[in-house]
Write a protein that holds these residues in place. Structure first.
Motif, mmCIF file in Angstrom:
data_model
loop_
_atom_site.group_PDB
_atom_site.id
_atom_site.type_symbol
_atom_site.label_atom_id
_atom_site.label_comp_id
_atom_site.label_asym_id
_atom_site.label_seq_id
_atom_site.Cartn_x
_atom_site.Cartn_y
_atom_site.Cartn_z
ATOM 1 N N ARG A 321 0.825 -1.213 0.000
ATOM 2 C CA ARG A 321 0.000 0.000 0.000
ATOM 3 C C ARG A 321 0.851 1.251 0.000
ATOM 4 N NH1 ARG A 321 -4.880 1.131 3.741
ATOM 5 N NH2 ARG A 321 -3.095 1.749 4.976
ATOM 6 N N ALA A 322 2.001 1.166 0.656
ATOM 7 C CA ALA A 322 2.920 2.313 0.718
ATOM 8 C C ALA A 322 3.873 2.318 -0.478
ATOM 9 C CB ALA A 322 3.694 2.272 2.024
ATOM 10 N N ARG A 323 3.636 1.389 -1.407
ATOM 11 C CA ARG A 323 4.438 1.263 -2.645
ATOM 12 C C ARG A 323 5.901 0.931 -2.372
ATOM 13 N NH1 ARG A 323 1.526 5.467 -5.377
ATOM 14 N NH2 ARG A 323 -0.464 4.540 -5.926
ATOM 15 N N VAL A 324 6.142 0.200 -1.328
ATOM 16 C CA VAL A 324 7.493 -0.298 -1.070
ATOM 17 C C VAL A 324 7.575 -1.687 -1.714
ATOM 18 C CG1 VAL A 324 9.153 -0.991 0.690
ATOM 19 C CG2 VAL A 324 7.630 0.950 1.108
ATOM 20 N N PRO A 325 8.528 -1.928 -2.623
ATOM 21 C CA PRO A 325 8.638 -3.253 -3.238
ATOM 22 C C PRO A 325 8.889 -4.316 -2.167
ATOM 23 C CG PRO A 325 10.069 -1.672 -4.352
ATOM 24 C CD PRO A 325 9.542 -0.993 -3.131
ATOM 25 N N VAL A 326 8.173 -5.419 -2.266
ATOM 26 C CA VAL A 326 8.287 -6.442 -1.213
ATOM 27 C C VAL A 326 8.045 -7.832 -1.792
ATOM 28 C CG1 VAL A 326 5.878 -5.982 -0.562
ATOM 29 C CG2 VAL A 326 7.357 -7.228 1.032
ATOM 30 N N THR A 327 8.798 -8.806 -1.297
ATOM 31 C CA THR A 327 8.563 -10.206 -1.640
ATOM 32 C C THR A 327 8.657 -11.020 -0.348
ATOM 33 O OG1 THR A 327 10.926 -10.462 -2.060
ATOM 34 C CG2 THR A 327 9.531 -10.139 -3.988
ATOM 35 N N VAL A 328 8.136 -12.237 -0.404
ATOM 36 C CA VAL A 328 8.273 -13.151 0.730
ATOM 37 C C VAL A 328 9.239 -14.244 0.316
ATOM 38 C CG1 VAL A 328 7.096 -14.758 2.291
ATOM 39 C CG2 VAL A 328 5.925 -12.666 1.531
ATOM 40 N N ARG A 329 10.254 -14.473 1.130
ATOM 41 C CA ARG A 329 11.293 -15.440 0.754
ATOM 42 C C ARG A 329 10.754 -16.866 0.801
ATOM 43 N NH1 ARG A 329 17.136 -15.009 3.367
ATOM 44 N NH2 ARG A 329 17.131 -13.159 2.047
ATOM 45 N N LEU A 330 11.091 -17.586 -0.242
ATOM 46 C CA LEU A 330 10.790 -19.009 -0.311
ATOM 47 C C LEU A 330 11.730 -19.727 0.653
ATOM 48 C CD1 LEU A 330 8.935 -20.531 -2.300
ATOM 49 C CD2 LEU A 330 10.912 -20.837 -3.780
ATOM 50 N N THR A 331 11.183 -20.485 1.562
ATOM 51 C CA THR A 331 12.045 -21.184 2.517
ATOM 52 C C THR A 331 12.548 -22.491 1.926
ATOM 53 O OG1 THR A 331 10.912 -20.224 4.386
ATOM 54 C CG2 THR A 331 12.118 -22.267 4.788
ATOM 55 N N ARG A 332 13.847 -22.699 2.001
ATOM 56 C CA ARG A 332 14.437 -23.918 1.437
ATOM 57 C C ARG A 332 15.227 -24.653 2.520
ATOM 58 N NH1 ARG A 332 12.989 -24.715 -3.932
ATOM 59 N NH2 ARG A 332 14.836 -26.002 -4.060
ATOM 60 N N GLY A 333 15.178 -25.969 2.424
ATOM 61 C CA GLY A 333 16.061 -26.796 3.235
ATOM 62 C C GLY A 333 15.798 -26.779 4.729
ATOM 63 N N ARG A 334 14.560 -26.439 5.122
ATOM 64 C CA ARG A 334 14.295 -26.341 6.559
ATOM 65 C C ARG A 334 14.429 -27.709 7.239
ATOM 66 N NH1 ARG A 334 8.805 -23.473 8.602
ATOM 67 N NH2 ARG A 334 9.725 -21.440 8.212
ATOM 68 N N ASP A 335 14.081 -28.778 6.508
ATOM 69 C CA ASP A 335 14.101 -30.113 7.109
ATOM 70 C C ASP A 335 15.517 -30.605 7.401
ATOM 71 O OD1 ASP A 335 14.430 -30.188 4.315
ATOM 72 O OD2 ASP A 335 13.939 -32.311 4.220
ATOM 73 N N ILE A 336 16.525 -29.951 6.862
ATOM 74 C CA ILE A 336 17.901 -30.351 7.190
ATOM 75 C C ILE A 336 18.649 -29.220 7.884
ATOM 76 C CG2 ILE A 336 18.132 -32.131 5.408
ATOM 77 C CD1 ILE A 336 19.692 -29.974 3.729
ATOM 78 N N GLU A 337 17.892 -28.299 8.500
ATOM 79 C CA GLU A 337 18.495 -27.139 9.179
ATOM 80 C C GLU A 337 19.471 -26.405 8.267
ATOM 81 O OE1 GLU A 337 18.869 -30.205 11.365
ATOM 82 O OE2 GLU A 337 16.789 -29.743 11.822
ATOM 83 N N ALA A 338 19.024 -26.237 7.023
ATOM 84 C CA ALA A 338 19.875 -25.517 6.064
ATOM 85 C C ALA A 338 19.293 -24.146 5.755
ATOM 86 C CB ALA A 338 20.002 -26.321 4.767
ATOM 87 N N ALA A 339 18.141 -23.817 6.362
ATOM 88 C CA ALA A 339 17.473 -22.554 6.022
ATOM 89 C C ALA A 339 18.131 -21.387 6.755
ATOM 90 C CB ALA A 339 15.988 -22.651 6.365
ATOM 91 N N CYS A 340 17.743 -20.159 6.370
ATOM 92 C CA CYS A 340 18.310 -18.936 6.961
ATOM 93 C C CYS A 340 18.324 -19.040 8.475
ATOM 94 C CB CYS A 340 17.473 -17.720 6.600
ATOM 95 S SG CYS A 340 17.134 -17.523 4.868
ATOM 96 N N GLY A 341 19.471 -18.751 9.044
ATOM 97 C CA GLY A 341 19.540 -18.671 10.501
ATOM 98 C C GLY A 341 19.681 -20.013 11.195
ATOM 99 N N GLN A 342 19.725 -21.100 10.411
ATOM 100 C CA GLN A 342 19.788 -22.417 11.054
ATOM 101 C C GLN A 342 21.182 -23.029 11.025
ATOM 102 O OE1 GLN A 342 16.601 -24.514 8.873
ATOM 103 N NE2 GLN A 342 15.435 -24.491 10.770
ATOM 104 N N LEU A 343 22.145 -22.331 10.451
ATOM 105 C CA LEU A 343 23.479 -22.914 10.343
ATOM 106 C C LEU A 343 24.219 -22.789 11.672
ATOM 107 C CD1 LEU A 343 24.595 -21.711 6.799
ATOM 108 C CD2 LEU A 343 23.244 -23.688 7.461
ATOM 109 N N ALA A 344 24.437 -23.919 12.313
ATOM 110 C CA ALA A 344 25.134 -23.883 13.592
ATOM 111 C C ALA A 344 26.097 -25.043 13.736
ATOM 112 C CB ALA A 344 24.132 -23.882 14.738
ATOM 113 N N ALA A 345 26.363 -25.725 12.623
ATOM 114 C CA ALA A 345 27.367 -26.788 12.615
ATOM 115 C C ALA A 345 27.075 -27.887 13.617
ATOM 116 C CB ALA A 345 28.768 -26.232 12.876
#
Ligand code: SAH
Length: 358
Positions: A321-345
């Motif tokens: 509504r405020a004309r700010v370009p926006v997308t929603v990130r497709l989540t990948r690899g969540r089942d193997i803790e490979a998604a954003c923020g899940q890398l902890a070795a």
């Protein structure tokens, strides 16, 4: 591959100057080892094998998600863990997510990497070797510095790696460096880098009070300064900065906060990428968030719950509504803790996952 060591070794052996280039070209195109470099004398190939390790990293574990995402855990020669991820999309895009440090010295409350021990900065070779590992599996064309670590704390090595990525198939335009807004590095990046590398900012809150609560780094470098620096980058390059915004239920996901975000960013400089929160259970991943006592846990065992889908849609709608370009990130690899923020070795759940190649 340590290219400096390669050059030194070839020089010491009295090899012609073009040899290093030959070796690098084979390597960058995905050759599995020296043995395949057929335009090199056989004796030289054998010697290189002994003198210059083909990779500075060794693979310790690798898992493949149901969606085709591959997460690899490497070790540096001195024993530090490093993770990187290959994402394969239906449109054929092959995107790498690489680490710039082993662990991360920052302590963003929603990120698993911030809760593990910080190791050290990675060298340019160790960064490129992550990319080369996946190049040996498949052609690759995009790279994001969104794995472990804060790239702006290790800018020289990161840029050294970026310089070599085009040979691997990843142009500067398809390379993205993501930062929490570490100002000394960010300023240098804006001032000195003349390559068309994409910049991404992990913002996650529209105001300093909230951002400092969830990202301690904000006490040091407040939003206004960081956003101003990003605007300067856009003015210099004519390319929008991507703003990453992880959606945390009841924390940063209200329509009012969306309006405040739109107000802060404006229409012309940024593109917002809303990231569904990827849970990581502190208790299960070794002693992970045990480092932060007295922090409330959600039912899932993490510090936060992800915003429900409708909440994300409503937030997105306010930005639109405020004309700010926006997308929603497709989540990948969540089942193997490979998604954003899940890398902890700390590979833990092996349910629903298979070793690569199985
Ligand atoms: N230190 C840099 C590079 C890492 S990028 C930076 O923060 O930008 C990793 C991205 O994933 C960042 O935007 C980070 O904020 C986001 N992230 C961290 N934890 C997350 C989680 N649990 N779920 C979704 N995204 C997360």
């Amino acid at each position: 591959m340590d290219l400096a060591l390669l050059e030194e070794t070839l020089r010491a052996r009295g090899e012609p100057a073009f040899r290093a280039r030959q070796v690098w070209e084979w390597t960058a195109r995905g050759a599995p080892g020296y043995a395949d470099m057929t335009n090199l004398p056989r004796g030289l190939r054998t010697e290189l094998e002994a003198a210059v390790p083909f990779s500075t990293l060794t693979v310790e574990a690798e898992r493949e998600s149901r969606d085709g995402t591959v997460k690899t855990l490497f070790r540096t020669e001195d024993g530090h863990p490093v993770e990187a991820v290959l994402m394969r999309y239906r449109d054929g895009r092959r995107s790498l997510c690489v680490s710039s440090q082993s662990g991360c010295p920052l302590t963003c409350t929603f990120c698993a990497t911030g809760s593990m021990a910080f190791g050290r900065n990675l060298t340019a070779s160790e960064i490129v070797d992550q990319a080369l590992h996946f190049r040996r599996l498949t052609a690759v064309d995009h790279c994001v510095f969104m794995g472990m670590g804060e790239p702006m704390l290790n800018l020289d090595e990161v840029l050294g790696a970026v310089r070599n990525l085009p040979d691997v198939g990843i142009t500067h335009r398809r390379t993205t460096i993501s930062t929490v807004g570490w100002l000394p590095g960010l300023r240098r990046f804006v001032d000195e880098v003349d390559k068309p590398i994409r910049l991404a900012l992990s913002l996650h809150a529209p105001d300093d009070e909230l951002r400092s609560r969830i990202m301690a780094v904000n006490d040091r470098y407040p939003i206004a300064d960081v956003v101003a620096e990003c605007r300067r980058h856009v003015d210099a390059t004519n390319r929008r900065v991507f703003v990453e915004y992880v959606m945390l239920a009841g924390v940063n996901d209200s329509p009012e906060q969306a309006r405040a975000l739109a107000e802060l960013l404006g229409r012309d400089h940024f593109k917002v990428n809303l990231i569904p929160y990827n849970p990581w259970a502190a208790s299960a991943g070794g002693d992970a968030a045990g480092a932060r006592p007295n922090t409330p846990r959600t039912a899932a065992g993490g510090l936060y719950d992800g915003s429900p889908r409708e909440r994300i849609s409503a937030f997105r709608h306010e930005l639109e509504r405020a004309r700010v370009p926006v997308t929603v990130r497709l989540t990948r690899g969540r089942d193997i803790e490979a998604a954003c923020g899940q890398l902890a070795a700390a590979p833990r759940s092996r349910r629903d996952t298979q070793p690569v190649g199985a």
